[in-house]
Scaffold this active site. Structure first.
Site, PDB file in Angstrom:
ATOM      1  N   LYS A 113       0.829  -1.214   0.000  1.00 21.03           N
ATOM      2  CA  LYS A 113       0.000   0.000   0.000  1.00 21.03           C
ATOM      3  C   LYS A 113       0.856   1.255   0.000  1.00 21.03           C
ATOM      4  CE  LYS A 113      -4.254  -1.861   0.626  1.00 21.03           C
ATOM      5  NZ  LYS A 113      -5.645  -1.828   0.906  1.00 21.03           N
ATOM      6  N   LYS A 195      -3.318 -10.310  -6.606  1.00 22.52           N
ATOM      7  CA  LYS A 195      -4.681 -10.659  -6.189  1.00 22.52           C
ATOM      8  C   LYS A 195      -5.726  -9.686  -6.748  1.00 22.52           C
ATOM      9  CE  LYS A 195      -5.475  -8.150  -1.952  1.00 22.52           C
ATOM     10  NZ  LYS A 195      -6.414  -8.001  -0.902  1.00 22.52           N
ATOM     11  N   LYS A 198     -10.327  -4.644  -4.809  1.00 25.06           N
ATOM     12  CA  LYS A 198     -11.326  -3.586  -5.002  1.00 25.06           C
ATOM     13  C   LYS A 198     -10.706  -2.352  -5.604  1.00 25.06           C
ATOM     14  CE  LYS A 198     -13.183  -4.115  -0.439  1.00 25.06           C
ATOM     15  NZ  LYS A 198     -12.439  -3.533   0.664  1.00 25.06           N
TER      16      LYS A 198
HETATM   17  P1  ATP Z   1      -8.396  -3.077  -1.121  1.00 20.00           P
HETATM   18  O1  ATP Z   1      -8.218  -3.246  -2.596  1.00 20.00           O
HETATM   19  O2  ATP Z   1      -9.222  -1.910  -0.741  1.00 20.00           O
HETATM   20  O3  ATP Z   1      -7.137  -3.265  -0.346  1.00 20.00           O
HETATM   21  P2  ATP Z   1      -9.330  -5.772  -0.897  1.00 20.00           P
HETATM   22  O4  ATP Z   1     -10.102  -6.105  -2.121  1.00 20.00           O
HETATM   23  O5  ATP Z   1      -7.969  -6.333  -0.748  1.00 20.00           O
HETATM   24  O6  ATP Z   1      -9.332  -4.221  -0.660  1.00 20.00           O
HETATM   25  P3  ATP Z   1     -10.069  -6.123   1.849  1.00 20.00           P
HETATM   26  O7  ATP Z   1     -11.077  -5.239   2.467  1.00 20.00           O
HETATM   27  O8  ATP Z   1      -8.632  -5.821   2.143  1.00 20.00           O
HETATM   28  O9  ATP Z   1     -10.242  -6.208   0.297  1.00 20.00           O
HETATM   29  O10 ATP Z   1     -10.354  -7.634   2.217  1.00 20.00           O
HETATM   30  C1  ATP Z   1     -11.568  -8.135   2.717  1.00 20.00           C
HETATM   31  C2  ATP Z   1     -11.522  -9.644   2.820  1.00 20.00           C
HETATM   32  O11 ATP Z   1     -11.508 -10.212   1.510  1.00 20.00           O
HETATM   33  C3  ATP Z   1     -10.270 -10.190   3.510  1.00 20.00           C
HETATM   34  O12 ATP Z   1     -10.622 -11.332   4.250  1.00 20.00           O
HETATM   35  C4  ATP Z   1      -9.382 -10.568   2.380  1.00 20.00           C
HETATM   36  O13 ATP Z   1      -8.456 -11.570   2.737  1.00 20.00           O
HETATM   37  C5  ATP Z   1     -10.389 -11.067   1.362  1.00 20.00           C
HETATM   38  N1  ATP Z   1      -9.880 -10.902   0.011  1.00 20.00           N
HETATM   39  C6  ATP Z   1      -9.585  -9.735  -0.596  1.00 20.00           C
HETATM   40  N2  ATP Z   1      -9.154  -9.941  -1.838  1.00 20.00           N
HETATM   41  C7  ATP Z   1      -9.172 -11.298  -2.023  1.00 20.00           C
HETATM   42  C8  ATP Z   1      -8.841 -12.136  -3.120  1.00 20.00           C
HETATM   43  N3  ATP Z   1      -8.420 -11.637  -4.256  1.00 20.00           N
HETATM   44  N4  ATP Z   1      -8.997 -13.461  -2.976  1.00 20.00           N
HETATM   45  C9  ATP Z   1      -9.444 -13.984  -1.807  1.00 20.00           C
HETATM   46  N5  ATP Z   1      -9.777 -13.246  -0.727  1.00 20.00           N
HETATM   47  C10 ATP Z   1      -9.642 -11.918  -0.831  1.00 20.00           C
END
Ligand code: ATP
Ligand code: LTN
Length: 330
Positions: A113, A195, A198
């Site tokens: 980040k 990964k 969002k």
């Molecule tokens: P950001 O992009 O804002 O960092 P993010 O998509 O990584 O957000 P988080 O809010 O950080 O989402 O994660 C919420 C939950 O979803 C956590 O349990 C995280 O491990 C899971 N998660 C996020 N992205 C993935 C992914 N690509 N595959 C599996 N689990 C995920």
């Protein structure tokens, strides 16, 4: 017999992805019968990036509607908004004093980040995992169901809790990460080596939970694969197609070998459409329910107010114990 306690949360940073659904929410839903579940909307964590205040308020309520639409039942699980329970920020301060700079510097999410937001590497981003530790430890959680990327934060939480317990005697339950399913790390459709997220800025990389069926189909059709044209799971050599196989497997419940057999000789075009179709079908009921809930803000308010009251009752007990142990006058 007392049920094991679960706590988890998602940041209120906008549209959820298929990764959030398969890696987190879908597992939460399955745990409601057998565990004492607490599901939180992590709005304080969201402040580590710059948000428009109205957008954040909107995203918070959106996420609440989405939890419920995805099958988290407020009659079975406690759903609440993190900032409504002051104990989270209060315990985070104390735990900051039991966490080392070196430990926080090793966190992969902090490194990722800070590279992404080089103009805003604030101290909240650095101590983000300590607030997460407070979230978990306040509820004496046994298990923390998260996607693979959050495992390191849960391990840090264990270290902080063990350190505190060693000094002051048993105070916190030592939690375990609970990482489940073939899609614990859903990868981007355009960049299958990182990964699905969002906040990805690559077009067509993420499937959002509110994407219309034609958009979902288009994104899967454009997904990056390789030139072999054989549906075969090989994460190293074929990350794109392997990611699609994992998604298909997570949704249909079919094993990887079965999928390889089923699509033997069929080529990527046909497989991509099949993956898109199963995702569209899986998301449809949730999308419909979500629209209904968004039109019912009074109901949503009732849920989050009640959730906060229940959460406060539990959290305050742990906080009081900690205050006494470290020597604050309560
Ligand atoms: P950001 O992009 O804002 O960092 P993010 O998509 O990584 O957000 P988080 O809010 O950080 O989402 O994660 C919420 C939950 O979803 C956590 O349990 C995280 O491990 C899971 N998660 C996020 N992205 C993935 C992914 N690509 N595959 C599996 N689990 C995920
Ligand atoms: N950091 C988590 C969100 C989160 C969380 C938590 C998850 C905040 N507090 C407590 C589990 C338990 C993330 O997914 N990015």
């Amino acid at each position: 017999m007392n049920k094991k306690v679960i706590l988890s949360g998602i940041q209120a940073t906008g549209n959820l992805t298929l990764g959030n659904y398969l890696g987190a929410i879908n597992n939460w839903k399955k745990m409601q019968e057998d565990y004492d579940c607490n599901y939180m909307i992590a709005d304080l964590h969201t402040l580590t990036i710059r948000n428009n205040p109205d957008t954040l308020r909107n995203n918070t309520l959106d996420l609440l509607a989405l939890y419920i639409a995805a099958g988290i039942d407020p009659e079975k699980s406690n759903i609440f908004i993190q900032s409504h329970v002051a104990a989270h920020a209060e315990l985070a301060w104390i735990l900051n004093c039991y966490t080392y700079m070196g430990e926080l510097s090793r966190m992969t999410q902090f490194k990722d980040k800070s590279a992404k937001h080089a103009d805003n590497i604030n101290s909240g981003l650095f101590t983000y995992p300590v607030l997460m530790a407070a979230d978990i430890l306040l509820y004496q959680a046994d298990l923390v169901p998260v996607g693979e990327d959050q495992k390191q934060h849960v391990e840090l939480t264990r270290n902080i809790a063990e350190r505190f317990n060693k000094i002051y005697g048993d105070t916190f339950k030592i939690p375990e990460p609970y990482i489940q399913g073939v899609a614990a790390r859903v990868m981007g459709l355009q960049d299958p080596t990182s990964k699905m997220s969002k906040s990805s800025t690559i077009p067509n990389d993420s499937i959002f939970l509110n994407d219309e069926p034609d958009i979902i189909l288009k994104k899967f059709k454009k997904a990056i694969t390789d030139s072999e044209n054989i549906v075969r799971f090989d994460k190293e050599k074929k990350p794109g197609i392997s990611n699609l196989i994992s998604i298909y497997s997570a949704i249909t419940g079919e094993g990887k070998e079965n999928i390889e057999k089923k699509f033997d000789g069929k080529g990527y075009g046909e497989f991509k459409v099949a993956v898109a179709e199963c995702v569209i079908e899986e998301l449809k009921p949730m999308q419909n329910k979500y629209k209904e809930l968004k039109d019912n803000p009074d109901y949503l308010e009732k849920i989050y107010r009640r959730g906060a009251e229940r959460a406060k009752e539990i959290a305050i007990k742990t906080l009081k114990d900690v205050y006494e142990k470290v020597g604050l006058v309560w």
